[in-house]
Design a protein around this motif. Structure first.
Motif, PDB file in Angstrom:
ATOM      1  N   ASP A   1       0.798  -1.222   0.000  1.00 62.77           N
ATOM      2  CA  ASP A   1       0.000   0.000   0.000  1.00 62.77           C
ATOM      3  C   ASP A   1       0.834   1.278   0.000  1.00 62.77           C
TER       4      ASP A   1
ATOM      5  N   ASN B   1       2.849   4.489  -1.359  1.00 58.12           N
ATOM      6  CA  ASN B   1       2.841   5.330  -2.550  1.00 58.12           C
ATOM      7  C   ASN B   1       4.277   5.700  -2.913  1.00 58.12           C
TER       8      ASN B   1
ATOM      9  N   SER C   1      -3.762  -5.200  -2.352  1.00 61.23           N
ATOM     10  CA  SER C   1      -3.536  -3.794  -2.662  1.00 61.23           C
ATOM     11  C   SER C   1      -4.843  -3.163  -3.146  1.00 61.23           C
TER      12      SER C   1
ATOM     13  N   TYR D   1      -5.581   0.442  -2.430  1.00 63.54           N
ATOM     14  CA  TYR D   1      -5.569   1.886  -2.220  1.00 63.54           C
ATOM     15  C   TYR D   1      -4.938   2.667  -3.370  1.00 63.54           C
TER      16      TYR D   1
ATOM     17  N   TRP E   1      -6.435   4.350  -5.480  1.00 58.25           N
ATOM     18  CA  TRP E   1      -7.179   5.606  -5.624  1.00 58.25           C
ATOM     19  C   TRP E   1      -6.570   6.733  -4.794  1.00 58.25           C
ATOM     20  N   ARG E   2      -5.762   6.390  -3.781  1.00 59.15           N
ATOM     21  CA  ARG E   2      -5.112   7.439  -2.996  1.00 59.15           C
ATOM     22  C   ARG E   2      -3.598   7.450  -3.214  1.00 59.15           C
TER      23      ARG E   2
END
Length: 498
Positions: A250, A252, A278, A280, A282-283
């Protein structure tokens, strides 16, 4: 107990693969499927590094995504090694970034003692900037609902840019790449991206004006500075001999670079994650970082954990079948020794009301058959879906508990109290302006948008805090609003020295 005995005690109860993973040296990713004991393995990895490999606890950094997970890790380590023995650098990405930024606030053009704005504070700043842009004719705000939605969308996109290592002065230049990365499925999405890129510099300036950092800043500026300044990077990287990360699937781009910059020299990087979990993207999370691990770390190992201790065979068979459709997954097959269990039932309904009625009937039937209510749960995707379910449960006289409480520090009344304390601490400083905006009309004192705009204009013209500007504006007025505001300002002044 000897060091070796402590190390062995920490590894007791682990499977062979969990044990191998915990003792692995160098770069390693533990590909831990759901319910395979990833937290136990991560904790054992920390203990093994302290006890068997003699790495001092204060030179180990462990990072999680939530304070709850960090507290659990700390508690488990202390249970093995003794109270207070856990590394002091166990925490969230934001928590660790905050410690870095507190040590060197100037890297973000902040002053010592800066405040931290949460998501609501950030949206309030974005709202003010959007309103100002609308007043200048830069865009058409639409109705109240459209405006509120756009405030949220723009704030989210500024946060995404920070998580993708985009600085304020780069936003408009890289706008097309950000849209390509995260998508813009409608004209509204495209407008939100364009506004976010245009307002990002002003948003950052507004934060700095009141000596405030948002959540994105906490990791952005330490990471940017480590990329730009090798002396700064080494100063922080040399404080740690081992880096451990939870939920690696997760991370970024910003979080990944931060981890890599801190672990690059010693190569002691231990991560647990599962590309099948996984969710997330979208963020800003990218599953590519865990999937490309062995390309990024050629000497690294990937160790799968496949024995599930949580579910039965039927559930795992269904889960394995679903995730097998992803042709890019790293690959593992979960199994269990707990038997096949009850088959999965799929029931279709013609609508939401019928579904709620059917679930209430089924819960009632199972309760009569001897299943305790506390052993049954309903999961739903969006909060608004609870209404029909609650109505049917009430109609069927089935007691329930709605697990949807707001975290203590996010409760409005708590945030109001903190804002009052912040304002009382520094009423004359610009740093208290966001706190002033939050509480000046809470409870209602008759200070509307136009009055607040007058206060803000005077504050800008004379370089005053909003608190001082309001003192000047309401000093001689005899209106009821002025009386209420003066009483509020007087209390803040009197309590400020307490």
């Amino acid at each position: 107990m000897t060091s070796n005995a402590l190390a062995e005690d920490a590894l007791m109860g682990l499977t062979a693969m969990q044990r191998e993973a915990a003792r692995q040296e160098g770069p390693v990713v533990v590909l831990a499927g759901a319910g395979t004991g990833k937290t136990k393995t991560l904790v054992a990895g920390v203990v093994d590094r302290i006890v068997r490999r003699h790495i001092p606890a204060h030179r180990i950094l462990a990072v999680t995504f939530t304070n709850k997970a960090a507290d659990e890790m700390r508690t488990r380590i202390n249970a093995v090694l003794g109270l207070g023995a856990a590394p002091s650098w166990i925490g969230t990405f934001h928590g660790h970034g905050r410690r870095q930024l507190r040590a060197d606030p100037e890297i973000a053009v902040l002053r010592p003692g800066f405040d931290i704005c949460d998501a609501e504070d950030s949206r309030r700043i974005v709202k003010r900037l959007l309103q100002r842009a609308a007043d200048d004719g830069a865009w058409e705000p639409g109705d109240a609902d459209t405006f509120r939605a756009r405030v949220r969308s723009v704030a989210q996109r500024i946060a995404l840019m920070k998580d993708n290592l985009v600085l304020p002065d780069q936003a408009e230049a890289v706008l097309d790449s950000q849209i390509a990365r995260f998508g813009a499925d409608s004209d509204e999405d495209l407008m939100a991206w364009q506004l976010a890129a245009a307002l990002y510099p002003a948003y950052q300036a507004a934060l700095r004006e009141v000596n405030c950092a948002d959540f994105g800043d906490l990791l952005l500026w330490p990471t940017v500075t480590m990329l730009r300044d090798e002396h700064y990077r080494l100063d922080w990287a040399r404080r740690f001999d081992a880096i451990l990360a939870d939920e690696f699937q997760d991370v970024n781009r910003l979080q990944y670079l931060w981890l890599k910059l801190l672990s690059r020299d010693h190569g002691e990087f231990f991560a647990v994650g599962d590309d099948d979990q996984s969710i997330y993207s979208w963020r800003g999370a990218s599953v590519g970082f865990i999937r490309d691990f062995q390309r990024e770390f050629p000497s690294g190992r990937m160790i799968p954990l496949e024995q599930n201790f949580r579910s039965t065979g039927h559930i795992l068979a269904a889960a394995n079948s679903v995730v097998a459709q992803d042709r890019n997954r790293l690959g593992k097959t979960l199994f269990t020794e707990q038997g096949e269990g009850a088959p999965i039932e799929i029931v279709a309904f013609s609508g939401g009301q019928q579904e709620a009625q059917g679930l209430a009937r089924e819960i009632g039937r199972r309760q009569l058959a001897g299943v305790a209510l506390e052993d049954m749960a309903i999961l739903y995707r969006y909060n608004f879906l609870s209404r029909m379910l609650e109505e049917e449960l009430l109609r069927a006289h089935i007691p329930y508990e709605l697990v949807n409480d707001t975290a203590f520090w996010q409760r409005a009344v708590v945030k109001d109290v903190l804002a009052l304390l912040r304002l009382a601490d520094s009423p004359d400083a610009l740093q208290g302006d966001e706190a002033f905006r939050r509480v000046i009309n809470q409870p209602a004192r008759g200070v509307g948008a136009k009055t607040l705009a007058r206060i803000e204009q005077l504050a800008r013209d004379e370089a005053l805090s909003l608190f001082v500007a309001s003192e000047k504006i309401f000093a001689d007025s005899q209106s009821k609003t002025a009386e209420r505001v003066r009483a509020f300002l007087r209390i803040i002044r009197e309590e400020g020295g307490v």
